[in-house]
Design a protein around this motif. Structure first.
Motif, PDB file in Angstrom:
ATOM      1  N   ILE A 106       0.841  -1.209   0.000  1.00 52.17           N
ATOM      2  CA  ILE A 106       0.000   0.000   0.000  1.00 52.17           C
ATOM      3  C   ILE A 106       0.874   1.258   0.000  1.00 52.17           C
ATOM      4  N   LEU A 109       1.981   2.129  -3.468  1.00 53.55           N
ATOM      5  CA  LEU A 109       0.996   2.875  -4.246  1.00 53.55           C
ATOM      6  C   LEU A 109       0.967   4.337  -3.791  1.00 53.55           C
ATOM      7  N   GLU A 121      -4.682  12.215  -1.893  1.00 51.10           N
ATOM      8  CA  GLU A 121      -5.151  10.846  -2.091  1.00 51.10           C
ATOM      9  C   GLU A 121      -4.218   9.857  -1.381  1.00 51.10           C
ATOM     10  N   LEU A 125      -5.089   7.349   1.773  1.00 48.14           N
ATOM     11  CA  LEU A 125      -4.867   5.900   1.629  1.00 48.14           C
ATOM     12  C   LEU A 125      -4.049   5.377   2.819  1.00 48.14           C
ATOM     13  N   LEU A 144      -8.840  -3.183   0.506  1.00 42.34           N
ATOM     14  CA  LEU A 144      -8.159  -1.923   0.163  1.00 42.34           C
ATOM     15  C   LEU A 144      -7.181  -2.134  -1.001  1.00 42.34           C
ATOM     16  N   THR A 147      -9.465  -2.894  -4.213  1.00 39.63           N
ATOM     17  CA  THR A 147     -10.200  -1.741  -4.773  1.00 39.63           C
ATOM     18  C   THR A 147      -9.245  -0.693  -5.336  1.00 39.63           C
ATOM     19  N   ASN A 148      -8.033  -0.651  -4.810  1.00 35.91           N
ATOM     20  CA  ASN A 148      -7.064   0.317  -5.342  1.00 35.91           C
ATOM     21  C   ASN A 148      -6.271  -0.245  -6.514  1.00 35.91           C
ATOM     22  N   LYS A 149      -6.686  -1.445  -6.949  1.00 33.86           N
ATOM     23  CA  LYS A 149      -6.091  -2.098  -8.136  1.00 33.86           C
ATOM     24  C   LYS A 149      -4.571  -2.236  -8.015  1.00 33.86           C
TER      25      LYS A 149
END
Ligand code: GAP
Length: 480
Positions: A106, A109, A121, A125, A144, A147-149
């Motif tokens: 995560i 990203l 953003e 996150l 998470l 959905t955040n690909k």
């Protein structure tokens, strides 16, 4: 590729080319996340360790050192909570069979979003991730990611398993007969060697609270995603100090060590804006407050050191499992208690990477005819530089090497010197710049006449003539 990524790759190549860091077992294609330190790397690492050790022990009358073994009784890790709690939430990609730490995926990203200017953003996150980690809501963490690909860096797919916890400790067996062997762990932190020796040290060194115990040494963690060169390793070195205090005073001592440790970093000439504090949201199983001191590496702000208020968690549990009292009689207040602890814990390898990142520079030089040249240099603070002084006779003859050897003999007992008579003087200077040697002296024909030498300063490249008899004193004044 961004400029910072380029810089980081240049630092890695430089570290190898000039004998600072090699991949472990390189002739067998290496061992992932394990590294060896070369001739200049081992000197630099030792100097950073010594600088820390001196600032902790020599400069603080109430801090003493120990050197505990890596192997410890298996119950140590039960008491410390590492057997039950030292794990990270991980997720596997079914297509590539690669395993990732959930927070790293995560954060990866979030870093990308920040690079694209989507700071808001990225922040939300990360806030959501922190909230779910604290709640230990693994289903929502997977959601998470989906959905955040977020996709696997190797296979590019999002075919993820559920999130699970994996323990990071390495284990092995102790004992000569297989059936009788006991499972033991390679320590994942040096701190426990300090806790189990708390009373031995307090009694033998006659320490009074508040006092600290410092230690440096290897630690081992089976890091799943090992990235960024020596930033995250499976075998690494820590420099830790446990400060034992009266219960109820932890807030003030936490503030004290938070500030004191930052000052230590700044004492190495690193600008304040390259550091920031990061308060922990999800606290480790032993802490009632914790923060990281982060440095801005070429790949972003990352943790270098942790300050943890560990309460009486460790001593209390060791007392419970060992059945031995680990208490202190405080004759100022006439009370027996288990002390509270503030810990400062810094990774030596990370500090090493910090110094390389901060000091590496590729400088463009303009020559007299207007053409340009570049020099790669390490502006390592003189007090921790691997080599302090290079002694360079201009030629191999006319008695110059003999004079140079005399200077070498006079200085080598005090600091690390390097003697070289091969190649042009320009090439020799450049090699010294590349390994971070702050001072070079050249012995030439004039030296024979007036006993002066040319001293050249790495950072400015300025040169001046000084009496040969002053060389040792000048270097000593700059490295203390
Ligand atoms: N005793 C507390 C403790 O171990 P930590 O935050 O897990 O706390 C302390 O580790 C420091 O050790 C970190 O700030 C980092 O500098 C270093 N460290 C931790 N894991 C590391 C790894 N895999 N490779 C290199 N350094 C590491």
């Amino acid at each position: 590729m961004t400029t910072n990524e380029n810089k980081f790759q240049q630092i890695i190549s430089h570290a190898k080319e000039y004998g600072f860091v090699f991949q472990s077992s390189e002739i067998y294609d290496g061992l992932s996340a394990v590294y060896d330190y070369g001739p200049y790397g081992s000197e630099l690492k030792k100097n950073i360790r010594d600088y820390w050790w001196k600032s902790m022990t020599q400069m603080n009358e109430n801090i003493v050192g120990i050197d505990a073994a890596i192997f410890m009784h298996p119950l140590t890790w039960k008491a410390s909570g590492h057997v039950d709690n030292f794990s990270d939430p991980m997720i596997d990609n079914r297509d590539s069979n690669k395993r990732y730490r959930v927070d790293h995926l995560i954060e990866g990203l979030a870093d990308k979003l920040k690079e694209e200017g989507k700071t808001q953003e990225a922040e939300s996150l990360l806030a959501e991730m922190d909230r779910l980690l604290v709640a230990e809501d693994y289903a929502a963490l997977k959601e998470l990611i989906v959905t955040n690909k977020i996709v696997c860096a190797t296979g590019g797919t999002s075919n993820w398993t559920d999130v699970r916890q994996f323990n990071l400790m390495f284990s092995t067996e102790i004992g000569s007969v297989a059936e009788e062997a006991d499972k033991i762990y390679l320590r994942p932190e040096t701190a426990q060697g300090i806790f189990v020796n708390f009373l031995n040290v307090q009694k033998t060194a006659r320490m009074k609270i508040p006092f600290g115990i410092a230690q440096t040494g290897k630690a081992f963690r089976n890091e799943i995603v090992a990235r960024q060169f020596i930033f995250r390793m499976r075998e690494f070195e820590q420099m830790e100090m446990q400060f034992f205090i009266r219960p109820g005073t932890q807030k003030e001592w936490y503030e004290h060590w938070k500030e004191t440790r930052l000052q230590w970093h700044l004492s190495l000439g690193v600008p304040r804006e390259k550091y920031r504090y990061h308060d922990h949201v999800k606290l480790a199983h032993y802490a009632d407050a914790a923060l990281d001191i982060e440095y801005e590496f070429p790949f972003g702000f990352k943790e270098v050191e942790g300050i943890h208020s560990r309460t009486d968690f460790d001593l209390k549990n060791h007392q419970l499992l060992s059945g031995k009292k680990l208490q202190y009689f405080d004759n100022e207040i006439n009370q027996n208690y288990i002390p509270y602890v503030i810990e400062t814990s810094i990774g030596l390898d990370r500090m090493f990477l910090l110094i390389l990142s901060e000091s590496y520079e590729e400088e463009t030089l303009t020559k007299e005819d207007g053409s340009t040249d570049t020099r790669a240099l390490l502006r390592i603070p003189a007090k921790i530089a691997p080599i302090k002084l290079a002694i360079l006779p201009l030629t191999k003859k006319d008695g110059l090497p003999e004079i140079a050897r005399q200077v070498m003999d006079e200085c080598k007992n005090y600091f690390r010197c390097f003697y070289e008579e091969k190649d042009t003087i320009g090439k020799r200077y450049r090699r010294m710049d590349a390994i971070g040697t702050p001072f070079c002296i050249t012995i030439d024909h004039q030296t024979k006449e007036d006993q002066t030498v040319t001293i050249r300063y790495r950072d400015t490249m300025q040169q001046e003539r000084i009496p040969v008899s002053k060389v040792k004193e000048i270097v000593l004044n700059n490295i203390m």
